[in-house]
Design an enzyme around this catalytic site. Structure first.
Site, PDB file in Angstrom:
ATOM      1  N   CYS A   2       0.849  -1.179   0.000  1.00  0.00           N
ATOM      2  CA  CYS A   2       0.000   0.000   0.000  1.00  0.00           C
ATOM      3  C   CYS A   2       0.896   1.245   0.000  1.00  0.00           C
ATOM      4  O   CYS A   2       1.968   1.238   0.584  1.00  0.00           O
ATOM      5  CB  CYS A   2      -0.934   0.112   1.190  1.00  0.00           C
ATOM      6  SG  CYS A   2      -2.049  -1.278   1.376  1.00  0.00           S
ATOM      7  N   ARG A  27       3.782  -0.189  -4.972  1.00  0.00           N
ATOM      8  CA  ARG A  27       3.556  -0.723  -3.630  1.00  0.00           C
ATOM      9  C   ARG A  27       2.219  -1.446  -3.516  1.00  0.00           C
ATOM     10  O   ARG A  27       1.922  -2.056  -2.485  1.00  0.00           O
ATOM     11  CB  ARG A  27       3.580   0.407  -2.592  1.00  0.00           C
ATOM     12  CG  ARG A  27       4.845   1.205  -2.572  1.00  0.00           C
ATOM     13  CD  ARG A  27       4.734   2.324  -1.582  1.00  0.00           C
ATOM     14  NE  ARG A  27       4.673   1.794  -0.242  1.00  0.00           N
ATOM     15  CZ  ARG A  27       5.735   1.565   0.508  1.00  0.00           C
ATOM     16  NH1 ARG A  27       6.928   1.829   0.062  1.00  0.00           N
ATOM     17  NH2 ARG A  27       5.610   1.085   1.720  1.00  0.00           N
ATOM     18  N   TRP A  74      -2.870  -2.639  -1.676  1.00  0.00           N
ATOM     19  CA  TRP A  74      -2.492  -4.030  -1.926  1.00  0.00           C
ATOM     20  C   TRP A  74      -3.239  -4.812  -0.862  1.00  0.00           C
ATOM     21  O   TRP A  74      -2.896  -4.755   0.319  1.00  0.00           O
ATOM     22  CB  TRP A  74      -0.983  -4.188  -1.781  1.00  0.00           C
ATOM     23  CG  TRP A  74      -0.460  -5.515  -2.201  1.00  0.00           C
ATOM     24  CD1 TRP A  74      -0.093  -5.900  -3.468  1.00  0.00           C
ATOM     25  CD2 TRP A  74      -0.225  -6.658  -1.364  1.00  0.00           C
ATOM     26  NE1 TRP A  74       0.351  -7.194  -3.456  1.00  0.00           N
ATOM     27  CE2 TRP A  74       0.281  -7.686  -2.191  1.00  0.00           C
ATOM     28  CE3 TRP A  74      -0.384  -6.914  -0.009  1.00  0.00           C
ATOM     29  CZ2 TRP A  74       0.624  -8.943  -1.705  1.00  0.00           C
ATOM     30  CZ3 TRP A  74      -0.052  -8.175   0.477  1.00  0.00           C
ATOM     31  CH2 TRP A  74       0.456  -9.168  -0.370  1.00  0.00           C
ATOM     32  N   ASN A 100      -1.516   2.205   5.850  1.00  0.00           N
ATOM     33  CA  ASN A 100      -0.653   1.167   5.293  1.00  0.00           C
ATOM     34  C   ASN A 100      -0.193   0.306   6.457  1.00  0.00           C
ATOM     35  O   ASN A 100       0.286   0.827   7.463  1.00  0.00           O
ATOM     36  CB  ASN A 100       0.562   1.829   4.607  1.00  0.00           C
ATOM     37  CG  ASN A 100       1.596   0.813   4.169  1.00  0.00           C
ATOM     38  OD1 ASN A 100       1.263  -0.349   3.918  1.00  0.00           O
ATOM     39  ND2 ASN A 100       2.841   1.238   4.073  1.00  0.00           N
ATOM     40  N   GLY A 101      -0.368  -1.005   6.336  1.00  0.00           N
ATOM     41  CA  GLY A 101       0.041  -1.899   7.416  1.00  0.00           C
ATOM     42  C   GLY A 101      -1.079  -2.866   7.746  1.00  0.00           C
ATOM     43  O   GLY A 101      -1.993  -3.063   6.946  1.00  0.00           O
ATOM     44  N   GLU A 487      18.445 -16.196  -8.692  1.00  0.00           N
ATOM     45  CA  GLU A 487      17.930 -14.854  -8.958  1.00  0.00           C
ATOM     46  C   GLU A 487      17.305 -14.793 -10.362  1.00  0.00           C
ATOM     47  O   GLU A 487      16.237 -14.213 -10.547  1.00  0.00           O
ATOM     48  CB  GLU A 487      19.070 -13.832  -8.797  1.00  0.00           C
ATOM     49  CG  GLU A 487      18.726 -12.408  -9.152  1.00  0.00           C
ATOM     50  CD  GLU A 487      17.540 -11.821  -8.385  1.00  0.00           C
ATOM     51  OE1 GLU A 487      17.084 -12.427  -7.411  1.00  0.00           O
ATOM     52  OE2 GLU A 487      17.044 -10.762  -8.811  1.00  0.00           O
ATOM     53  N   LYS A 491      13.404 -13.813 -11.207  1.00  0.00           N
ATOM     54  CA  LYS A 491      13.009 -12.735 -12.131  1.00  0.00           C
ATOM     55  C   LYS A 491      11.996 -13.260 -13.139  1.00  0.00           C
ATOM     56  O   LYS A 491      10.995 -12.621 -13.434  1.00  0.00           O
ATOM     57  CB  LYS A 491      14.212 -12.178 -12.920  1.00  0.00           C
ATOM     58  CG  LYS A 491      15.170 -11.268 -12.220  1.00  0.00           C
ATOM     59  CD  LYS A 491      14.650  -9.908 -11.858  1.00  0.00           C
ATOM     60  CE  LYS A 491      14.003  -9.894 -10.524  1.00  0.00           C
ATOM     61  NZ  LYS A 491      14.741  -9.763  -9.330  1.00  0.00           N
ATOM     62  N   GLU A 494       8.574 -13.830 -11.547  1.00  0.00           N
ATOM     63  CA  GLU A 494       7.937 -12.573 -11.148  1.00  0.00           C
ATOM     64  C   GLU A 494       7.289 -11.817 -12.296  1.00  0.00           C
ATOM     65  O   GLU A 494       6.164 -11.362 -12.180  1.00  0.00           O
ATOM     66  CB  GLU A 494       9.010 -11.620 -10.589  1.00  0.00           C
ATOM     67  CG  GLU A 494       9.294 -11.727  -9.161  1.00  0.00           C
ATOM     68  CD  GLU A 494      10.337 -10.687  -8.794  1.00  0.00           C
ATOM     69  OE1 GLU A 494       9.985  -9.748  -8.087  1.00  0.00           O
ATOM     70  OE2 GLU A 494      11.496 -10.811  -9.235  1.00  0.00           O
ATOM     71  N   HIS A 510      20.204 -36.061  -8.935  1.00  0.00           N
ATOM     72  CA  HIS A 510      19.544 -36.558  -7.724  1.00  0.00           C
ATOM     73  C   HIS A 510      18.041 -36.344  -7.759  1.00  0.00           C
ATOM     74  O   HIS A 510      17.393 -36.309  -6.717  1.00  0.00           O
ATOM     75  CB  HIS A 510      20.170 -35.897  -6.490  1.00  0.00           C
ATOM     76  CG  HIS A 510      21.626 -36.190  -6.378  1.00  0.00           C
ATOM     77  ND1 HIS A 510      22.108 -37.393  -5.928  1.00  0.00           N
ATOM     78  CD2 HIS A 510      22.712 -35.458  -6.731  1.00  0.00           C
ATOM     79  CE1 HIS A 510      23.430 -37.382  -5.977  1.00  0.00           C
ATOM     80  NE2 HIS A 510      23.817 -36.210  -6.465  1.00  0.00           N
ATOM     81  N   LYS A 607       6.193  -3.905  -4.113  1.00  0.00           N
ATOM     82  CA  LYS A 607       7.641  -3.791  -3.945  1.00  0.00           C
ATOM     83  C   LYS A 607       8.099  -3.947  -2.500  1.00  0.00           C
ATOM     84  O   LYS A 607       9.034  -4.660  -2.211  1.00  0.00           O
ATOM     85  CB  LYS A 607       8.107  -2.441  -4.486  1.00  0.00           C
ATOM     86  CG  LYS A 607       9.604  -2.285  -4.396  1.00  0.00           C
ATOM     87  CD  LYS A 607      10.183  -1.778  -5.667  1.00  0.00           C
ATOM     88  CE  LYS A 607      11.680  -1.892  -5.686  1.00  0.00           C
ATOM     89  NZ  LYS A 607      12.160  -3.133  -6.265  1.00  0.00           N
TER      90      LYS A 607
END
Ligand code: F6R
Length: 612
Positions: A2, A27, A74, A100-101, A487, A491, A494, A510, A607
């Site tokens: 948010c 966000r 969000w 926000n939170g 990484e 990417k 995402e 394995h 983010k």
């Protein structure tokens, strides 16, 4: 998660608020809303979906209020919908709130308020806040200019969880109240006007002077004044901080997307990260003064972080172990904090967080601190929450990273962690100076080597075009090539929504090799000459089973028999991820573009993960 924005001044607030929200969309972007005060009334407008959907609302352009709050959401409690969007009002429409939170005890508070006759219109945790403020405001029979502040203070005492809250009230139409706990919020100081935001870049085009809030501080903003109070409503003074980032650093600057811009900014970002640290003699790092004796006393270093930042830590493990002969454990913050990690005063705990606001990483830091370990934060955001908790803080100086998918933050973290490894090593004197000096030189060469890679991206683009419709891909590597493969795989997931896995090449036999079949895509990274023979054999094993291999190797490495090979400049394997990740970033980027996706704002992601 948010984003919140606020404005008080003499200009029309709504365009400033919406502009700020657009910059905070990374966000969260499942609904948005604003509130202003006009003619003794709080006007709220909100809509589901992206911030731009606000423009579809009738009357949005007619708002003339010069004070306002705004929010891009969000969702955590309650699905994305108009009702659940912020701002939320109390039952009497006297207080409007954006938050926000997460309010962890909202159910309990909601039930208490329902018993007192309050009604709730949304499924959010936030709606308890304006109603609680109203409740305490009504209870307070004194009528002075601190009445709203007292109501906010009492409300905050009841709230459990994390919050950054902005409050408008018709009882004081020329003031805005703000409070934060464990959730980011900055105040931008203007001339006859003041701004609020979840982060600095969103309001960087209006001011460069900021106040950074600490937990539990309550702020009262008017047009000409910013007054700070502690939780007992005692007035306190706070210093202003001038931020050196240029306004353009928060703009796309001609690039199609922030992610592409940030990929291309990596040479510059790394030059900033390195700064003058490697210029002469032993490394000095501003903000750090660890002694040889302390470093000698260590029996373990923990590196703790989430996502991409944790992947940067995995690269650094190799460097620190090699140069310092201290065992390094890399852990995921959300795991570390709920185990009973073996941490004491002989453990140095390093926390990496681009935003400096990741809830799990901050909690993991607090845990180590409580066990007596020294804590070191690595962040990109000056004054961010994590840097205020840590014993030592050092900065990547990569400039604002706006795209949700991290790129320049990762490479600058890897570089800074390597410099940190050298800093330790120079004090410990456990390896030859030559090894250290060579690594320093290799670090200095990185920016121009990245520029070299970025000169021609056609090969990666063409490969992305060939494979963008696939459903699964695999990444392989050994050593730091494995660390960077994790990484690369993240990417891809995402921003292109393609399922992918990364395996240490030696693990292939394995189990995972069972997944390799005709035409499966494998991205194999092989940049370490000492490991290349073994890696090539693993690649041959997947080629034999029909895989299409896209190999990323150094120019000094032979790649007989592979058709798709991208060569990166030769460097020390300890820092080769800084180069090999570039084609991986571009690969995900081009696939995402090919699929017509929103590169900067991938679905379900935000983010800064300021909630657990
Ligand atoms: C991935 C990404 C995330 C972050 C993670 C930690 O591209 O950006 O995995 O790395 O959420 O964020 P910070 O570094 O802000 O703590």
């Amino acid at each position: 998660m948010c984003g919140i924005v606020g404005y008080i001044g003499n200009k029309k607030a709504s365009p400033i608020l919406i502009n700020g929200l657009l910059r905070l969309e990374y966000r969260g972007y499942d609904s948005a809303g604003i509130a202003t005060i006009e003619n003794d009334e709080i006007k709220v407008m909100k809509n589901k979906g992206r911030v731009n959907n606000l423009y579809e609302l009738d009357g949005i352009n007619d708002l003339v209020g010069t004070i306002g709050i705004a929010h891009t959401r969000w969702a955590t409690h309650g699905k994305p919908s108009k009702e659940n969007s912020h701002p939320h009002m109390d039952n009497s429409n006297s207080f409007a709130v954006v938050h926000n939170g997460i309010i962890e005890n909202y159910n309990e508070l909601k039930n208490m308020l329902i018993e007192k006759g309050y009604k709730f219109l949304s499924a959010t945790d936030t709606e308890v806040i304006p109603n609680l403020i109203h409740y305490y405001f009504e209870q307070d029979k004194t009528d002075d200019d601190k009445k709203i502040l007292r109501a906010v203070k009492s409300t905050c005492k009841d709230l459990k969880g994390s919050y950054a809250i902005e409050i408008l009230s018709i009882y004081n139409k020329d003031k805005m109240i703000v409070v934060r706990k464990d959730s980011p919020l900055v105040i931008g100081k203007g001339n006859g006007e003041n701004y609020l935001s979840s982060d600095i870049p969103a309001i960087l085009s209006y001011t460069k002077d900021f106040y950074l809030l600490d937990d539990n501080e309550i702020v009262e903003l008017s047009r000409d004044e910013v007054k700070f109070y502690n939780q007992d409503l005692k007035e306190i003074q706070k210093p202003i901080k001038s931020i050196e980032w240029g306004a353009l650093s928060a703009e796309k600057d001609g690039y199609e997307d922030f992610m592409l811009k940030e990929i291309y900014e990596q040479p510059k970002a790394i030059r900033e990260t390195v700064g003058a640290k490697l210029d002469n003699g032993s490394i000095e790092i501003e903000g750090l003064n660890l002694t040889k004796e302390y470093l000698q006393s260590l029996n373990k270093i923990y590196i703790v972080a989430c996502g991409t930042a944790m992947h940067a830590g995995l690269v650094a493990k190799t460097t620190i172990e090699k140069l310092c002969k201290i065992s390094v454990e890399v852990d995921i913050a959300s795991e570390f904090r709920y185990r009973e990690p073996l941490v004491d005063e002989k453990t140095l705990c390093i926390y990496i967080s681009q935003s400096g606001e990741t809830a799990d990483t901050i909690a993991a830091l607090k845990l180590a601190k409580s066990k007596g370990a020294k804590t070191l934060a690595i962040s990109n955001v000056i004054g961010s929450s994590i840097t205020r908790e840590a014993d030592y803080s050092i900065y990547t100086h990569a400039g604002p990273e706006i795209a949700v998918a991290s790129t320049k933050a990762y490479t600058s973290q890897v570089v800074l962690l390597n410099i940190l490894g050298i800093y330790f090593a120079e004090k410990l004197e456990r390896v030859e100076k030559e090894i250290i000096n060579n690594l320093k030189q290799d670090i200095l060469n990185l920016p121009s080597q990245i520029e070299e890679i970025l000169k021609d991206t056609n090969q990666v683009k063409n490969f992305a075009k060939k494979v963008y419709k696939e459903k699964d891909m695999f990444f392989l590597g050994r050593g730091t090539d494995y660390a960077v493969s994790l990484e690369g795989s993240l990417k891809l997931k995402e921003i292109s929504y393609i399922h992918s896995e990364s395996y240490a090449s030696g693990e292939l036999k394995h189990g995972p090799i069972a997944l390799i079949e005709n035409d499966v895509t494998v991205i194999a990274t092989m940049t370490n000459p000492d490991l290349v023979e073994k890696s090539i054999s693993n690649v041959q094993e997947v080629v034999t089973r029909g895989a299409k291999v896209f190999a990323i190797t150094s120019e000094d490495i032979k790649n007989d028999g592979l058709s798709q090979v991208i060569k990166i400049p030769k460097t020390n394997p300890l820092i080769s991820p800084v180069l090999s990740v570039i084609p991986m970033q571009l690969f995900s980027y081009y696939i995402s573009k090919e699929k017509g996706l929103d590169v900067d704002k991938p679905r379900n992601l935000a983010k800064s993960v300021t909630v657990e």
